[in-house]
Design a protein around this motif. Structure first.
Motif, PDB file in Angstrom:
ATOM      1  N   GLU A   8     -10.844  -6.928  15.196  1.00 27.66           N
ATOM      2  CA  GLU A   8     -10.509  -7.893  14.144  1.00 27.66           C
ATOM      3  C   GLU A   8      -9.074  -7.639  13.718  1.00 27.66           C
ATOM      4  OE1 GLU A   8     -12.717  -9.620  10.389  1.00 27.66           O
ATOM      5  OE2 GLU A   8     -11.912  -7.654   9.865  1.00 27.66           O
ATOM      6  N   ILE A   9      -8.270  -8.681  13.709  1.00 31.52           N
ATOM      7  CA  ILE A   9      -6.892  -8.606  13.227  1.00 31.52           C
ATOM      8  C   ILE A   9      -6.912  -8.918  11.735  1.00 31.52           C
ATOM      9  CG2 ILE A   9      -4.537  -9.446  13.490  1.00 31.52           C
ATOM     10  CD1 ILE A   9      -5.704  -8.090  15.998  1.00 31.52           C
ATOM     11  N   MET A  10      -6.535  -7.951  10.908  1.00 29.42           N
ATOM     12  CA  MET A  10      -6.578  -8.125   9.460  1.00 29.42           C
ATOM     13  C   MET A  10      -5.352  -8.899   8.982  1.00 29.42           C
ATOM     14  SD  MET A  10      -7.670  -8.022   6.523  1.00 29.42           S
ATOM     15  CE  MET A  10      -8.248  -7.164   5.066  1.00 29.42           C
ATOM     16  N   GLY A  11      -5.562 -10.169   8.619  1.00 29.93           N
ATOM     17  CA  GLY A  11      -4.463 -11.003   8.172  1.00 29.93           C
ATOM     18  C   GLY A  11      -4.609 -11.486   6.747  1.00 29.93           C
ATOM     19  N   SER A  12      -5.371 -10.741   5.952  1.00 34.19           N
ATOM     20  CA  SER A  12      -5.672 -11.191   4.594  1.00 34.19           C
ATOM     21  C   SER A  12      -5.330 -10.112   3.573  1.00 34.19           C
ATOM     22  CB  SER A  12      -7.163 -11.558   4.515  1.00 34.19           C
ATOM     23  OG  SER A  12      -7.500 -12.076   3.252  1.00 34.19           O
ATOM     24  N   GLU A  13      -5.660 -10.373   2.324  1.00 35.76           N
ATOM     25  CA  GLU A  13      -5.576  -9.420   1.206  1.00 35.76           C
ATOM     26  C   GLU A  13      -4.176  -8.883   0.908  1.00 35.76           C
ATOM     27  OE1 GLU A  13      -9.895  -9.712   1.124  1.00 35.76           O
ATOM     28  OE2 GLU A  13      -8.510  -9.744   2.779  1.00 35.76           O
ATOM     29  N   GLY A  14      -3.147  -9.544   1.397  1.00 31.73           N
ATOM     30  CA  GLY A  14      -1.787  -9.141   1.057  1.00 31.73           C
ATOM     31  C   GLY A  14      -1.199  -8.055   1.924  1.00 31.73           C
ATOM     32  N   TYR A  15      -1.866  -7.703   3.028  1.00 31.73           N
ATOM     33  CA  TYR A  15      -1.313  -6.717   3.951  1.00 31.73           C
ATOM     34  C   TYR A  15      -0.217  -7.366   4.819  1.00 31.73           C
ATOM     35  CZ  TYR A  15      -5.295  -3.843   2.525  1.00 31.73           C
ATOM     36  OH  TYR A  15      -6.204  -3.122   1.791  1.00 31.73           O
ATOM     37  N   ILE A  49      -8.053  -3.859  12.986  1.00 32.76           N
ATOM     38  CA  ILE A  49      -6.667  -3.376  13.044  1.00 32.76           C
ATOM     39  C   ILE A  49      -5.961  -3.862  11.789  1.00 32.76           C
ATOM     40  CG2 ILE A  49      -4.575  -3.228  14.420  1.00 32.76           C
ATOM     41  CD1 ILE A  49      -6.174  -4.118  16.843  1.00 32.76           C
ATOM     42  N   LEU A  50      -5.549  -2.924  10.956  1.00 34.49           N
ATOM     43  CA  LEU A  50      -4.967  -3.247   9.653  1.00 34.49           C
ATOM     44  C   LEU A  50      -3.623  -2.554   9.502  1.00 34.49           C
ATOM     45  CD1 LEU A  50      -6.800  -3.145   6.211  1.00 34.49           C
ATOM     46  CD2 LEU A  50      -4.509  -2.235   6.474  1.00 34.49           C
ATOM     47  N   HIS A  51      -2.575  -3.333   9.395  1.00 36.63           N
ATOM     48  CA  HIS A  51      -1.250  -2.807   9.082  1.00 36.63           C
ATOM     49  C   HIS A  51      -1.017  -3.110   7.609  1.00 36.63           C
ATOM     50  CE1 HIS A  51       3.011  -2.090   8.886  1.00 36.63           C
ATOM     51  NE2 HIS A  51       3.097  -1.817  10.195  1.00 36.63           N
ATOM     52  N   ALA A  52      -0.847  -2.074   6.784  1.00 36.29           N
ATOM     53  CA  ALA A  52      -0.812  -2.257   5.340  1.00 36.29           C
ATOM     54  C   ALA A  52       0.477  -2.882   4.829  1.00 36.29           C
ATOM     55  CB  ALA A  52      -1.048  -0.917   4.642  1.00 36.29           C
ATOM     56  N   GLY A  53       1.528  -2.916   5.652  1.00 35.13           N
ATOM     57  CA  GLY A  53       2.772  -3.525   5.197  1.00 35.13           C
ATOM     58  C   GLY A  53       3.325  -2.853   3.960  1.00 35.13           C
ATOM     59  N   ARG A  54       3.730  -3.648   2.988  1.00 36.00           N
ATOM     60  CA  ARG A  54       4.332  -3.070   1.787  1.00 36.00           C
ATOM     61  C   ARG A  54       3.297  -2.434   0.858  1.00 36.00           C
ATOM     62  NH1 ARG A  54       6.390  -7.485  -2.583  1.00 36.00           N
ATOM     63  NH2 ARG A  54       4.374  -8.368  -3.167  1.00 36.00           N
ATOM     64  N   TYR A  55       2.012  -2.534   1.205  1.00 34.88           N
ATOM     65  CA  TYR A  55       0.970  -1.827   0.458  1.00 34.88           C
ATOM     66  C   TYR A  55       0.791  -0.388   0.940  1.00 34.88           C
ATOM     67  CZ  TYR A  55      -0.763  -6.171  -1.709  1.00 34.88           C
ATOM     68  OH  TYR A  55      -0.907  -7.333  -2.448  1.00 34.88           O
ATOM     69  N   ALA A  56       1.376  -0.045   2.071  1.00 32.87           N
ATOM     70  CA  ALA A  56       1.220   1.314   2.610  1.00 32.87           C
ATOM     71  C   ALA A  56       1.864   2.320   1.657  1.00 32.87           C
ATOM     72  CB  ALA A  56       1.873   1.404   3.991  1.00 32.87           C
ATOM     73  N   PRO A  69      -2.004   0.280  13.478  1.00 35.73           N
ATOM     74  CA  PRO A  69      -1.508   0.400  14.850  1.00 35.73           C
ATOM     75  C   PRO A  69      -0.292   1.309  14.976  1.00 35.73           C
ATOM     76  CG  PRO A  69      -0.733  -1.648  13.904  1.00 35.73           C
ATOM     77  CD  PRO A  69      -1.617  -1.003  12.868  1.00 35.73           C
ATOM     78  N   ASN A  70       0.279   1.742  13.832  1.00 32.86           N
ATOM     79  CA  ASN A  70       1.446   2.637  13.894  1.00 32.86           C
ATOM     80  C   ASN A  70       1.573   3.415  12.579  1.00 32.86           C
ATOM     81  OD1 ASN A  70       2.695   0.804  12.053  1.00 32.86           O
ATOM     82  ND2 ASN A  70       3.489  -0.406  13.756  1.00 32.86           N
ATOM     83  N   PRO A  71       2.400   4.452  12.547  1.00 33.77           N
ATOM     84  CA  PRO A  71       2.462   5.334  11.360  1.00 33.77           C
ATOM     85  C   PRO A  71       2.898   4.627  10.085  1.00 33.77           C
ATOM     86  CG  PRO A  71       3.453   6.414  13.266  1.00 33.77           C
ATOM     87  CD  PRO A  71       3.209   5.005  13.670  1.00 33.77           C
ATOM     88  N   GLU A  72       3.811   3.659  10.183  1.00 33.20           N
ATOM     89  CA  GLU A  72       4.304   3.027   8.961  1.00 33.20           C
ATOM     90  C   GLU A  72       3.298   2.059   8.346  1.00 33.20           C
ATOM     91  OE1 GLU A  72       6.438   0.958  12.509  1.00 33.20           O
ATOM     92  OE2 GLU A  72       5.793   2.976  11.915  1.00 33.20           O
ATOM     93  N   GLY A  73       2.215   1.768   9.061  1.00 29.52           N
ATOM     94  CA  GLY A  73       1.231   0.820   8.549  1.00 29.52           C
ATOM     95  C   GLY A  73      -0.006   1.444   7.943  1.00 29.52           C
ATOM     96  N   VAL A  74      -0.059   2.778   7.853  1.00 32.02           N
ATOM     97  CA  VAL A  74      -1.261   3.426   7.318  1.00 32.02           C
ATOM     98  C   VAL A  74      -1.398   3.147   5.822  1.00 32.02           C
ATOM     99  CG1 VAL A  74      -1.303   5.243   9.054  1.00 32.02           C
ATOM    100  CG2 VAL A  74      -0.037   5.596   6.923  1.00 32.02           C
ATOM    101  N   MET A  75      -2.625   3.176   5.333  1.00 38.65           N
ATOM    102  CA  MET A  75      -2.866   2.915   3.918  1.00 38.65           C
ATOM    103  C   MET A  75      -2.248   3.989   3.027  1.00 38.65           C
ATOM    104  SD  MET A  75      -4.574   0.096   3.507  1.00 38.65           S
ATOM    105  CE  MET A  75      -5.260   0.310   1.881  1.00 38.65           C
ATOM    106  N   GLU A  76      -2.233   5.222   3.520  1.00 38.80           N
ATOM    107  CA  GLU A  76      -1.717   6.353   2.758  1.00 38.80           C
ATOM    108  C   GLU A  76      -1.410   7.471   3.740  1.00 38.80           C
ATOM    109  OE1 GLU A  76      -4.988   7.234   0.238  1.00 38.80           O
ATOM    110  OE2 GLU A  76      -6.311   7.778   1.886  1.00 38.80           O
ATOM    111  N   GLU A  77      -0.762   8.504   3.270  1.00 41.00           N
ATOM    112  CA  GLU A  77      -0.480   9.649   4.143  1.00 41.00           C
ATOM    113  C   GLU A  77      -1.781  10.174   4.750  1.00 41.00           C
ATOM    114  OE1 GLU A  77       2.302  10.733   5.098  1.00 41.00           O
ATOM    115  OE2 GLU A  77       3.819  10.143   3.623  1.00 41.00           O
ATOM    116  N   GLY A  78      -1.810  10.289   6.067  1.00 36.23           N
ATOM    117  CA  GLY A  78      -3.012  10.767   6.745  1.00 36.23           C
ATOM    118  C   GLY A  78      -4.092   9.721   6.905  1.00 36.23           C
ATOM    119  N   GLY A 137     -10.358  -0.307   8.414  1.00 34.36           N
ATOM    120  CA  GLY A 137      -9.110  -0.661   9.063  1.00 34.36           C
ATOM    121  C   GLY A 137      -8.352   0.528   9.634  1.00 34.36           C
ATOM    122  N   PHE A 138      -7.860   0.384  10.864  1.00 31.81           N
ATOM    123  CA  PHE A 138      -7.032   1.397  11.518  1.00 31.81           C
ATOM    124  C   PHE A 138      -5.648   0.806  11.755  1.00 31.81           C
ATOM    125  CE2 PHE A 138     -11.198   3.016  12.288  1.00 31.81           C
ATOM    126  CZ  PHE A 138     -11.050   4.395  12.387  1.00 31.81           C
TER     127      PHE A 138
END
Length: 673
Positions: free
Chosen positions: A161-168, A103-110, A63-72, A60-61
């Motif tokens: 692929e738009i990632m809409g699962s797993e709580g992201y 495309i994965l935006h991690a949301g509150r998991y970021a 689409p913006n800085p606030e959605g990354v899985m972790e720093e970097g 997953g990549f």
């Protein structure tokens, strides 16, 4: 021999023809954090494409800085990144494959302080509280998805692929649990699903009809306040109408209290949740989670559960999975055993992913392909995981290998692991090793210890010792008492312990012994038993697909675990699976005592001291799981006679039953010889 007509049949998705129905699912690898990241990722994916997998979904990549899985973490939002992605897409296409960018935006998991969510409320698996997106920021985020999708196609990906699962993030919008908004993106069910539908519509409009557009839907949320099966079906139909070419199915949220992919989960356990999506739409639907053999994949498609199957970890274990299925040599597939030790556990502890059964995964550029420059005669002593892995890899490099094993069967302590409930997949690992050794023509000497005389008589150019470990016997009174038994005697079935048992040592082996003594393997082999035990509503009619868990049956034995360290028992178990094992033992009312000093074992039972206070626990047996020592008797004999053998596996480092380290070390040595 079984044929695989369904999984080998081509499928048209949108305007793209896939060669077969097998897909490499998206997974985090963290390869981008290593040296030569573009080269590593290109080699990693190209190997799977060459292995004839029908489609690859990238990690997953954001689409913006606030959605990354972790720093970097991976993010794709700039044209400056096109070349690094083209290195991957070109390598895959040259190998004959197709690849999609997820495309994965991690949301509150970021795991970043700038993380965002539909509404306030910190995820229990994150330390950072999220900022609640304003309506304007929601629309801006939709535009960010579109931008990344356009860049992906420009970089040569066959779609997104738009990632809409797993709580992201997207899943957080669709669930009432995490969406308490009062604007157009919240409130009613239609409001909660508006965000993902707007994303799909906008991406479809920007890309046009040719690139594939896949949406990964949560087929069952497994959290309170999640969607019902009826809502998921309705949502899937609207995703199709919004322009998706295919729907991929995810299972559960990362914070769910129900296991979704560990070995304790039966194969294809989530078929009914996937079928619910399949029956709701006309576009192809992809199944996922705990699909690790061609037989399971074929049955899922033949029975109408899905049109394709997504396999992530199985493609770590064997990049040639699809090719071997086509060639009818499925007994040579290096099967994923769902241990999670080298993939998810490493990702969740900020390391790069690889695979226990295939150390080459993610490390392709570190392992040369082809024959060694000089053919050698090599003796390998010990038929456990290290010895077998070395023998296979060395023979593939062109060496002549003789494998010595004292027992009549290969496997070493893997034969103990396969007897533990939830570890039935170790049978697959042993099958793969046995088949490869036979087909490669490795000479086997079973049932007789190797001696120094036969090893140094000039018949061999190299000697590799994989002689394993011996259980460490703790030093206190009574360890030779009849009540004291080794974990080997228990797991092998040599000793049938009584109804009251103490376990000394709470590492992985201690926990395995506890589970072995308490239960059977039904839960990991029977989906309905699994659902009852973990509180899953198989009909998915309840919110989140949850139901009250069934009462745990009375344990067969009274078990009390002890450890010397004054820390919670199980603290060092695997990140992604340890919580499952601990939860199962809690349900069985296992007693656990930390900070114990062992004083004696006698007819009364186990004498121990905690915080200066002496205790006696009446037990029938005390199982010793107090670590191991390397077995180096033969090594010492050879060294004394002027020979310098090589040590691998437990013979080199005795630390738990670490098949991960043993197989990696053996594989690397086989390549280096």
């Amino acid at each position: 021999m079984q044929t695989f007509d369904k999984i080998l049949t081509p499928l048209t998705v949108g305007s793209t023809v896939l060669a077969n129905r097998m897909v490499m699912g998206a997974m985090h690898t963290r390869l981008e954090t290593l040296d030569r990241p573009d080269e590593r990722l290109a080699a990693f994916y190209a190997a799977r494409a060459a292995g004839e997998i029908g489609l690859i979904l990238s990690g997953g990549f954001s689409p913006n800085p606030e959605g990354v899985m972790e720093e970097g973490g991976p993010m794709f939002n700039s044209a400056d990144q096109l070349d690094e992605h083209r290195a991957v897409t070109q390598a895959v296409h040259q190998a004959g494959g197709k690849i999609i960018l997820q495309i994965l935006h991690a949301g509150r998991y970021a795991k970043v302080p700038t993380c965002v969510a539909p509404s306030p409320g910190k995820a229990r698996i994150n330390t950072y509280p999220p900022h609640a997106l304003s309506t304007e920021e929601v629309w801006r985020t939709i535009a960010d998805f579109v931008n990344t999708a356009a860049l992906a196609v420009e970089a040569g990906y066959d779609g997104v692929e738009i990632m809409g699962s797993e709580g992201y993030l997207i899943n957080e919008f669709t669930a009432a649990l995490t969406n308490q908004r009062s604007d157009d993106f919240g409130g009613s069910f239609e409001g909660r699903i508006r965000f993902p539908l707007e994303v799909v519509r906008a991406v479809r409009e920007r890309l046009g009809r040719k690139p594939m557009l896949i949406y990964r839907i949560s087929s069952i949320d497994l959290v309170e306040g999640g969607m019902t099966g009826a809502e998921i079906a309705s949502f899937a139909r609207q995703v199709e109408a919004a322009g998706a070419d295919m729907i991929n199915t995810g299972v559960g949220w990362h914070e769910s209290a129900v296991p979704t992919i560990g070995a304790t989960v039966p194969r294809a356990a989530w078929r009914d949740a996937i079928r619910n999506v399949k029956q709701s739409v006309g576009i192809p639907v992809m199944a996922s989670n705990r699909i690790n053999t061609p037989e399971v994949a074929e049955e899922l498609i033949a029975s109408g559960v899905a049109d394709l199957v997504s396999m992530a970890r199985p493609l770590l274990a064997d990049p040639d999975f699809a090719k071997k299925a086509r060639l009818g040599i499925t007994d040579e597939i290096n099967t994923c055993i769902a241990c999670n030790q080298a993939c998810l556990d490493r990702i969740f502890t900020e390391r790069t992913a690889t695979c226990l059964v295939n150390p080459r995964a993610g490390r392709e550029i570190e392992f040369p392909i082809g024959l060694a420059l000089k053919r050698k005669r090599i003796a390998v002593v010990g038929g456990g995981p290290a010895g077998m892995a070395f023998a296979i890899n060395a023979t593939e490099r062109g060496h002549e290998v003789t494998l010595f094993e004292t027992d009549q069967q290969l496997g070493g302590q893997l034969n103990l692991a396969k007897s533990v409930p939830g570890k039935a997949e170790f049978h697959e690992m042993l099958r793969y090793f046995r088949v490869r050794l036979e087909k490669l023509g490795v000479t086997l000497r079973l049932g007789k210890p190797a001696t120094a005389d036969e090893l140094i008589g000039g018949a061999f150019d190299e000697i590799v010792l994989a002689t394993g470990v011996r259980p460490r016997v703790p030093d206190f009174a009574g360890v030779d008492h009849p009540k004291a038994v080794s974990y080997i005697d228990v797991l092998s079935g040599k000793v049938e312990v009584g109804q009251r048992v103490a376990i000394i040592g709470a590492g992985g082996i201690g926990f395995d012994v506890a589970e072995f003594l308490l239960g059977d393997a039904e839960e990991s082999l029977d989906a309905q038993a699994f659902f009852r035990a973990w509180g899953v509503d198989a009909s998915n009619s309840n919110s989140g697909g949850l139901a009250p868990a069934a009462d745990h049956p009375a344990p067969r034995r009274s078990v009390h675990m002890f450890q010397r360290k004054a820390e919670p028992l199980g603290k060092r178990l695997g990140k992604s699976t340890g919580w499952i094992l601990k939860a199962k033992l809690r349900k069985a009312n296992i007693a656990m005592t930390a900070g114990a000093t062992y004083d004696a074992i006698n007819d009364e039972g186990l004498h121990y001291t905690v915080d200066g206070k002496a205790h006696v626990l009446p037990v029938d047996h005390v199982v010793l799981c107090a670590g191991q020592n390397s077995n180096r008797d033969l090594y010492d004999q050879l060294k004394a006679r002027g020979t310098a053998p090589r040590l691998i596996g437990g013979a080199d480092v005795a630390s738990e039953l670490d098949a991960l380290r043993a197989i990696d070390q053996a594989t690397r040595l086989a390549v280096a010889v």
